[in-house]
Design an enzyme around this catalytic site. Structure first.
Site, PDB file in Angstrom:
ATOM      1  N   CYS A   1      35.258  66.048  95.010  1.00  0.00           N
ATOM      2  CA  CYS A   1      34.655  66.902  96.025  1.00  0.00           C
ATOM      3  C   CYS A   1      35.290  68.282  95.984  1.00  0.00           C
ATOM      4  O   CYS A   1      36.364  68.473  95.430  1.00  0.00           O
ATOM      5  CB  CYS A   1      34.837  66.289  97.408  1.00  0.00           C
ATOM      6  SG  CYS A   1      34.317  64.569  97.531  1.00  0.00           S
TER       7      CYS A   1
ATOM      8  N   ARG B   1      31.396  69.968  89.776  1.00  0.00           N
ATOM      9  CA  ARG B   1      32.135  68.746  90.086  1.00  0.00           C
ATOM     10  C   ARG B   1      31.224  67.656  90.645  1.00  0.00           C
ATOM     11  O   ARG B   1      31.621  66.492  90.703  1.00  0.00           O
ATOM     12  CB  ARG B   1      33.242  69.057  91.100  1.00  0.00           C
ATOM     13  CG  ARG B   1      34.263  70.060  90.588  1.00  0.00           C
ATOM     14  CD  ARG B   1      35.158  70.561  91.696  1.00  0.00           C
ATOM     15  NE  ARG B   1      36.028  69.525  92.215  1.00  0.00           N
ATOM     16  CZ  ARG B   1      37.217  69.227  91.704  1.00  0.00           C
ATOM     17  NH1 ARG B   1      37.644  69.871  90.655  1.00  0.00           N
ATOM     18  NH2 ARG B   1      37.959  68.284  92.236  1.00  0.00           N
TER      19      ARG B   1
ATOM     20  N   TRP C   1      31.065  64.143  97.619  1.00  0.00           N
ATOM     21  CA  TRP C   1      30.481  63.041  96.842  1.00  0.00           C
ATOM     22  C   TRP C   1      30.823  61.779  97.612  1.00  0.00           C
ATOM     23  O   TRP C   1      31.987  61.422  97.758  1.00  0.00           O
ATOM     24  CB  TRP C   1      31.087  63.012  95.439  1.00  0.00           C
ATOM     25  CG  TRP C   1      30.514  61.973  94.519  1.00  0.00           C
ATOM     26  CD1 TRP C   1      30.589  60.626  94.643  1.00  0.00           C
ATOM     27  CD2 TRP C   1      29.789  62.214  93.304  1.00  0.00           C
ATOM     28  NE1 TRP C   1      29.964  60.001  93.595  1.00  0.00           N
ATOM     29  CE2 TRP C   1      29.465  60.947  92.759  1.00  0.00           C
ATOM     30  CE3 TRP C   1      29.391  63.364  92.634  1.00  0.00           C
ATOM     31  CZ2 TRP C   1      28.770  60.814  91.552  1.00  0.00           C
ATOM     32  CZ3 TRP C   1      28.695  63.217  91.443  1.00  0.00           C
ATOM     33  CH2 TRP C   1      28.380  61.976  90.920  1.00  0.00           C
TER      34      TRP C   1
ATOM     35  N   ASN D   1      39.596  65.592 100.754  1.00  0.00           N
ATOM     36  CA  ASN D   1      39.336  64.878  99.507  1.00  0.00           C
ATOM     37  C   ASN D   1      40.359  63.764  99.379  1.00  0.00           C
ATOM     38  O   ASN D   1      41.521  63.933  99.749  1.00  0.00           O
ATOM     39  CB  ASN D   1      39.472  65.806  98.295  1.00  0.00           C
ATOM     40  CG  ASN D   1      38.357  66.814  98.209  1.00  0.00           C
ATOM     41  OD1 ASN D   1      37.351  66.716  98.895  1.00  0.00           O
ATOM     42  ND2 ASN D   1      38.540  67.810  97.347  1.00  0.00           N
ATOM     43  N   GLY D   2      39.961  62.637  98.815  1.00  0.00           N
ATOM     44  CA  GLY D   2      40.893  61.537  98.607  1.00  0.00           C
ATOM     45  C   GLY D   2      40.427  60.277  99.313  1.00  0.00           C
ATOM     46  O   GLY D   2      39.290  60.185  99.779  1.00  0.00           O
TER      47      GLY D   2
ATOM     48  N   GLU E   1      36.134  50.127  71.422  1.00  0.00           N
ATOM     49  CA  GLU E   1      36.023  51.400  72.144  1.00  0.00           C
ATOM     50  C   GLU E   1      36.898  52.464  71.482  1.00  0.00           C
ATOM     51  O   GLU E   1      36.492  53.628  71.367  1.00  0.00           O
ATOM     52  CB  GLU E   1      36.425  51.196  73.603  1.00  0.00           C
ATOM     53  CG  GLU E   1      36.560  52.469  74.419  1.00  0.00           C
ATOM     54  CD  GLU E   1      35.277  53.272  74.571  1.00  0.00           C
ATOM     55  OE1 GLU E   1      35.356  54.429  75.019  1.00  0.00           O
ATOM     56  OE2 GLU E   1      34.189  52.745  74.229  1.00  0.00           O
TER      57      GLU E   1
ATOM     58  N   LYS F   1      35.464  56.024  69.984  1.00  0.00           N
ATOM     59  CA  LYS F   1      35.941  57.353  70.381  1.00  0.00           C
ATOM     60  C   LYS F   1      36.294  58.179  69.151  1.00  0.00           C
ATOM     61  O   LYS F   1      35.968  59.361  69.071  1.00  0.00           O
ATOM     62  CB  LYS F   1      37.180  57.239  71.291  1.00  0.00           C
ATOM     63  CG  LYS F   1      36.886  56.795  72.706  1.00  0.00           C
ATOM     64  CD  LYS F   1      36.242  57.854  73.558  1.00  0.00           C
ATOM     65  CE  LYS F   1      34.769  57.718  73.692  1.00  0.00           C
ATOM     66  NZ  LYS F   1      34.136  56.512  74.037  1.00  0.00           N
TER      67      LYS F   1
ATOM     68  N   GLU G   1      33.114  59.166  67.125  1.00  0.00           N
ATOM     69  CA  GLU G   1      32.250  60.093  67.853  1.00  0.00           C
ATOM     70  C   GLU G   1      32.699  61.544  67.726  1.00  0.00           C
ATOM     71  O   GLU G   1      31.874  62.436  67.529  1.00  0.00           O
ATOM     72  CB  GLU G   1      32.232  59.729  69.347  1.00  0.00           C
ATOM     73  CG  GLU G   1      31.324  58.585  69.722  1.00  0.00           C
ATOM     74  CD  GLU G   1      31.334  58.341  71.218  1.00  0.00           C
ATOM     75  OE1 GLU G   1      30.245  58.191  71.800  1.00  0.00           O
ATOM     76  OE2 GLU G   1      32.424  58.286  71.819  1.00  0.00           O
TER      77      GLU G   1
ATOM     78  N   HIS H   1      38.291  37.630  57.196  1.00  0.00           N
ATOM     79  CA  HIS H   1      36.935  37.239  56.807  1.00  0.00           C
ATOM     80  C   HIS H   1      36.141  38.435  56.283  1.00  0.00           C
ATOM     81  O   HIS H   1      34.916  38.454  56.385  1.00  0.00           O
ATOM     82  CB  HIS H   1      36.214  36.599  57.988  1.00  0.00           C
ATOM     83  CG  HIS H   1      36.824  35.312  58.438  1.00  0.00           C
ATOM     84  ND1 HIS H   1      36.725  34.138  57.717  1.00  0.00           N
ATOM     85  CD2 HIS H   1      37.593  35.025  59.510  1.00  0.00           C
ATOM     86  CE1 HIS H   1      37.384  33.174  58.341  1.00  0.00           C
ATOM     87  NE2 HIS H   1      37.919  33.691  59.441  1.00  0.00           N
TER      88      HIS H   1
END
Length: 611
Positions: free
Chosen positions: A2, A28, A75, A99-100, A484, A488, A491, A507
């Protein structure tokens, strides 16, 4: 996530500074906005749901002229987006923005209501205003009232407060992951949650530290601790251009988003964990024991990074809740003619909520009568609207195409779902629930600790960034983390990388191993640790270069690997989230050393809305 802006001075109308600053923080993300201005000895508040243009319309109809005020873009975390839940929040003489997350808000709300507080919103933030107002009514000045009130808060906060009993004074406080900066000018002071908001007005900035309080007037700012003892914080001159300011001083948005992960996880957990009652509140999403006992299973559908987060979710749901769980690539789901039906929960996982393949999977599941519970980062997105239930992650906008904070918040959301299912099914002892909820509350701080390994990851990257191929290996819940990590790297650096279950190495992939192909092996402590070490030794026996992610205290692995990056242990499930962070940092540094476009890698889009 926020935005906060504050102003006191005579050069500008406060409302102009606030709205302009909030506009500069729009990147944001937010779902409501508001301002509070001290005018003629009284505080006037204007709020609106939706974008700033709606607030500006309200301000044209009911203009404000004062020279002290605070503003906020929100938000939603507690309560749905609405004018009632929008900031600023008022209680008596006091108006605040925040915020928080206030972790003990349930207990505070109960105490305040017992003392006669008239609480108007569903937010945790409003409670702060009531606490401060109580102290103001006892005769304390605003700064003392804020300091006293923050002593009752458990959680994270960046807040700003004004009071009609203290005209000319703006008070701010910080604790936890939410930032606050203060700017100074000629006979005026500014505050904001991020530097871009104040750059047009001043470049003399200080950042508050955890535990700091500050009193802002036209004459400047005085920082103190919770006991009122002065703290010397020197202003520095910021040289950023506007784009650099949006990046918060980081070189790339992806780097900034990696370092935002403690805050993103804190916001996603929010007050969904109720340690006092040993329960999880999924924003009103409920299950009954009979419903779950009659369930045929859970199906997770997702694409890309969200698919790997879903694979983590499979381990969590099956092992914590004892419910069979399948994971489908959304692009394949409807074409394999899946059998779901009304006795299955389908969980689509999407950062944007607009992924075409995942939306098609939702439609297929709905057509067969399944209950659809979406995990999504964007409110009112297409997938969110199409689902029966939505559990929002609160990662905030993710600008870098390669997902980082969205991945970890999706994994946290799946952990919370698994815990809720396990609690409802009465499969967990009270000690198990207590320990696992406590581990989740520790996760943001533990992630922050892993981020301190950034320089170590850069050292490793410098040794291996010229490699043309990488192999990532993991076992159990670390297998999705290996995939993952490989994703990364490929990408953003364009290096060929493969993620494999370590037990599958012999294998096929073992044929590729030589001195030119580094293997990143996630070798944290666990029941499969010895088997993983055996896989590691097989790589070394073939002259392979090994980069190990290991548990702090595992000194033996240093003799078996070329490089070791140590992380703490946080249990069998959440250590996987810790383990992904060094892989993100490693990929980021390798890509920057190669000179690729980290934020916008070739051929990729942030939201894939075509099949």
């Amino acid at each position: 996530m926020c935005g906060i802006v504050g102003y006191v001075g005579q050069e500008y109308r406060a409302v102009d500074v606030l709205v302009d600053g909030l506009r500069r923080l729009e990147y944001r993300g937010y779902d409501s906005a508001g301002v509070a201005i001290l005018e003629g000895g009284e505080i006037a508040v204007r709020r609106a749901k939706g974008k700033l243009i709606n607030l500006e319309g309200t301000l044209r109809e009911r203009p404000l002229q004062g020279h002290l005020g605070i503003g906020h873009t929100r938000w939603a975390t507690h309560g749905k987006p609405s004018e009632r839940n929008a900031h600023p929040h008022r209680a008596g003489h006091v108006v605040i923005v925040h915020n928080g997350i206030i972790e003990n808000y349930r207990a505070l709300r109960s105490q305040l209501e017992e003392r006669g507080a008239d609480i108007q919103s569903d937010t945790d933030s409003e409670l702060i205003a009531h606490l401060i107002d109580e102290h103001v009514r006892e005769g304390k000045d605003l700064l003392a009232a804020v300091r006293e009130s923050c002593g009752d808060l458990v959680g994270s906060y960046a807040l700003a407060a004004i009071c009609d009993q203290d005209p000319g004074l703006l008070v701010t406080a910080k604790n936890g992951g939410s930032p606050i900066i203060i700017g100074q000018g000629d006979k005026q002071s500014f505050l904001a949650s991020d530097i871009p908001a104040v750059l047009p007005y001043t470049r003399e900035i200080i950042s508050l530290h955890d535990g700091d309080f500050a009193a802002l007037t036209e004459e400047g700012a005085q920082v103190c601790d919770i006991n009122g003892h002065p703290i010397d914080r020197e202003f520095s001159v910021v040289q950023w251009d506007p784009v650099s300011a949006e990046k918060g001083g980081f070189d790339h948005f992806m780097q900034k988003e990696i370092f935002e992960q403690p805050r993103a996880i804190t916001d996603t957990i929010g007050t969904r964990i109720n340690e006092a009652e040993l329960d999880v509140d999924l924003d009103g999403i409920e299950f009954t024991k009979s419903e779950l006992d009659d369930l045929h299973g859970v199906t997770l559908v997702a694409c890309g990074t969200s698919y790997y987060a879903s694979l983590l979710g499979k381990y969590m749901i099956e092992q914590i809740a004892g419910i069979p769980c399948e994971v489908d690539l959304a692009s394949e789901f409807r074409y394999r003619k899946p059998i779901v039906g009304p006795r299955r929960i389908v969980i689509p996982v999407s950062q944007s909520g607009e992924t075409a393949d995942t939306l098609a999977a939702v439609q297929e599941a709905k057509s067969q009568g399944a209950r659809v519970l979406a995990i999504c980062n964007v409110r009112e997105s297409t997938i969110a609207r199409a689902s029966d239930d939505v559990l929002y992650t609160h990662a905030g906008p993710e600008i870098g195409v390669a997902s980082t904070k969205a991945f970890v918040t999706q994994a946290v959301a799946l952990y919370l779902i698994a815990m809720k299912l396990g609690v409802v099914r009465e499969l967990l002892t009270q000690d198990e629930i207590r320990d696992r909820l406590h581990d989740a509350m520790r996760l943001p701080r533990m992630i922050a600790g892993v981020l301190e390994l950034d320089k170590r990851c850069l050292e490793v990257a410098r040794r291996y960034f010229k490699a043309q191929d990488f192999l990532f290996l993991g076992r159990g819940i670390m297998f999705p983390i290996a995939m993952e990590g490989a994703l990364k790297l490929k990408e953003i650096s364009y290096i060929h990388a493969e993620g494999y279950a370590a037990g599958e190495m012999k294998h096929g992939p073992i044929a590729l191993i030589d001195e030119k192909m580094p293997a990143v092996i996630i070798a944290t402590k666990g029941e499969l640790h010895d088997k993983l070490i055996s896989n590691l030794e097989q790589v070394r026996a073939r002259d392979g270069q090994v980069i190990a992610i290991a548990t702090v205290g595992d000194d033996e692995i240093a003799d078996k690997a070329n490089e070791v990056i140590y992380i703490d242990d946080l249990g069998e499930f959440l250590t996987s989230i810790l383990a992904v962070v060094p892989l993100q940092l490693l990929a980021y540094h390798i890509a920057t050393l190669k000179g690729t476009d980290v934020d916008q890698p070739r051929n990729l889009a942030k939201s894939v809305t075509v099949e």
